[in-house]
Design an enzyme around this catalytic site. Structure first.
Site, mmCIF file in Angstrom:
data_model
loop_
_atom_site.group_PDB
_atom_site.id
_atom_site.type_symbol
_atom_site.label_atom_id
_atom_site.label_comp_id
_atom_site.label_asym_id
_atom_site.label_seq_id
_atom_site.Cartn_x
_atom_site.Cartn_y
_atom_site.Cartn_z
ATOM 1 N N PHE A 237 -4.941 -3.212 -5.596
ATOM 2 C CA PHE A 237 -3.798 -3.898 -4.982
ATOM 3 C C PHE A 237 -3.890 -5.391 -5.314
ATOM 4 C CE2 PHE A 237 -4.846 -0.219 -2.341
ATOM 5 C CZ PHE A 237 -3.632 0.452 -2.316
ATOM 6 N N GLY B 187 16.292 -13.505 -6.289
ATOM 7 C CA GLY B 187 15.901 -14.016 -7.588
ATOM 8 C C GLY B 187 16.638 -13.303 -8.707
ATOM 9 N N CYS C 184 3.615 -4.126 -12.963
ATOM 10 C CA CYS C 184 3.493 -3.040 -11.980
ATOM 11 C C CYS C 184 4.827 -2.472 -11.495
ATOM 12 C CB CYS C 184 2.682 -3.523 -10.785
ATOM 13 S SG CYS C 184 0.941 -3.811 -11.163
ATOM 14 N N THR D 144 -3.728 3.005 -12.038
ATOM 15 C CA THR D 144 -2.646 3.583 -11.244
ATOM 16 C C THR D 144 -2.193 4.883 -11.890
ATOM 17 O OG1 THR D 144 -1.924 1.377 -10.573
ATOM 18 C CG2 THR D 144 -0.349 3.182 -10.291
ATOM 19 N N GLU E 286 -0.951 -10.630 -9.432
ATOM 20 C CA GLU E 286 -1.239 -11.612 -10.474
ATOM 21 C C GLU E 286 -1.100 -13.021 -9.888
ATOM 22 O OE1 GLU E 286 0.149 -11.067 -14.462
ATOM 23 O OE2 GLU E 286 0.740 -9.011 -14.023
ATOM 24 N N ASN F 267 4.101 -0.441 -3.830
ATOM 25 C CA ASN F 267 4.840 -1.216 -4.822
ATOM 26 C C ASN F 267 6.328 -0.889 -4.817
ATOM 27 O OD1 ASN F 267 2.677 -2.690 -5.659
ATOM 28 N ND2 ASN F 267 2.384 -1.639 -7.594
#
Length: 427
Positions: free
Chosen positions: A145, A252, A259, A122, A148, A207
């Site tokens: 892209f 959250g 990333c 990136t 994980e 992102n």
């Protein structure tokens, strides 16, 4: 089928190498870490990534995949070289291209004249154009892209393949870009061939937009708490609008990983260097920084002063399904709790060593023993299935702060706990 060299056997490079071998290409993957190369050559994969070890073993077994120490062995006698090295955040927030530039300097005098150099790392918009101006070889951008915990599926069944060559709409290197896109023919994914700056920006723009959605829903959850609304019902109503969708609308403790923090800072740095005001992206980052403080506030409200309080933290990785602790919001929260004097124990299915101020124990039950409160920080599904009556019998306190809205409220409260969800009325 093509002969492919992959530079870097990290998360992106290893997935790229193993998956291209699965697609039938012949791949040599290089790294400068001798221990890593030795382990991978024995099909020993340390990363917690579903199916990756299986594909590495398969590639080694078929002879389509091998690992070598040092880059030069992966640069010679190949048709394509994929640069998959880290681009960490520099002191000014911009992407540090030291590793990328070092590989490209080495490639300049090693690869054949028709070999295509593919930058999968990136990198900021304009990097491929800059490289192409000094390397007399075809150079294209092909951003990754990979999520994980889903990397193999994302590579073999991608939603899109993006390839960009220098020049307007990739005119100068379109043939090379098309050749790179054809490497993915076995995936059946749509390919976008464009100019390199656009391809580079696709990764950052994607992102940063997802990070923005997460910051948005975390602020929305706080508003729901103030007005007595349920953020789950609100986001369900939003998600049924095709223009919005439901992905990345779960509140959250903040977003993290390898990333989002890096890419948001890098894109903001690029914008600022070009005198482009991007207040929405700046607010996305600031909101995320504030989220850990908000979680600490919820814990403080639940248990009182934190000095000397014994807190059990369930989940330490930045998200479930991975062993990655980089920029984990759970650890950011833990650091703030420890700074106020809390004593921290923790459990995570993929973490065995102590993490900063957290003493890691081998089970959730052991982490919770004698705790004044329990805090859910990562959305591992197994936490929802805990025996809450058994947990209550070993804990000192009765407060549970669920920052992922993961737990079944009825079971938790029936066991005598005071449940504090995020963005929902307290049961």
């Amino acid at each position: 089928m093509a002969r492919i060299g992959v530079i870097g056997a990290g998360y992106v490079g290893l997935t790229t190498a193993a998956c291209f071998a699965r697609l039938g290409h012949t791949v040599v993957c290089a790294d400068v870490d001798e221990a890593k190369v030795s382990a991978l050559s024995r099909a020993s994969v340390g990363a917690h990534e579903p199916r990756l070890a299986e594909l590495v073993a398969e590639g080694l077994g078929t002879g389509r995949l091998r690992f070598v120490l040092g880059n030069r062995a992966a640069l010679a006698d190949v048709d394509f070289v994929f640069v998959c090295v880290p681009t960490p955040t520099g002191p000014d927030g911009a992407a540090d291209l030291t590793f990328v530039d070092a590989v490209l300097d080495e490639a300049r005098g090693t690869v054949g004249p028709d070999c295509v150099i593919v930058i999968k790392s990136t990198v900021p918009a304009g990097t491929t154009e800059r490289v192409a101006a000094v390397i007399d070889r075809p150079v294209v951008s092909n951003p990754e892209f990979l999520r994980e915990g889903h990397a193999v599926d994302d590579f073999l069944r991608p939603q899109r393949v993006v390839v960009g060559a220098p020049g307007p709409r990739g005119a100068a290197g379109r043939e090379a870009a098309v050749r790179v896109a054809e490497l993915y023919a076995g995936t059946g994914a749509p390919a976008i061939v464009t100019d390199s700056a656009s391809a580079e920006l696709v990764k950052y723009a994607s992102n940063c937009f997802l990070a923005m959605k997460l910051s948005y829903v975390n602020s929305l959850a706080e508003l729901c708490e103030r007005v007595g609304a349920d953020v789950s019902d609100v986001t369900e109503g939003m998600s049924l609008d095709d223009r919005i969708g439901g992905a990345f609308l779960s509140p959250g403790p903040g977003w993290g990983g390898s990333c989002f923090p890096k890419d948001t800072r890098a894109l903001l740095s690029t914008a600022e260097s070009l005198d482009v005001d991007f207040p929405l992206l700046r607010a996305t980052i600031d909101t995320n920084h504030a989220q850990a403080h908000r979680v600490v506030g919820l814990v403080r409200d639940a248990v009182g002063p934190l000095r000397g309080a014994r807190l059990a933290l369930l989940g330490l990785t930045f998200k479930a399904g991975t062993d990655d602790l980089r920029d984990s919001p759970a650890l950011a929260t833990a650091t703030l709790l420890a700074a106020e004097g809390a004593v921290l124990t923790g459990y995570d299915p993929c973490v065995s060593a102590d993490c900063g101020p957290v003493r890691v124990l081998p089970s959730a039950e052991e982490a919770a023993r004698d705790a004044d409160a329990l805090v859910i920080l990562t959305e591992w599904p197994e936490f929802a299935d805990l025996d809450w009556e058994d947990m209550a019998s070993t804990m000192t306190g009765r407060s549970v702060v669920d920052t992922r809205n993961l737990l079944p409220p009825a079971k938790v409260t029936e066991a005598g706990f005071h449940l504090v969800p995020l963005g929902r009325p307290t049961p």
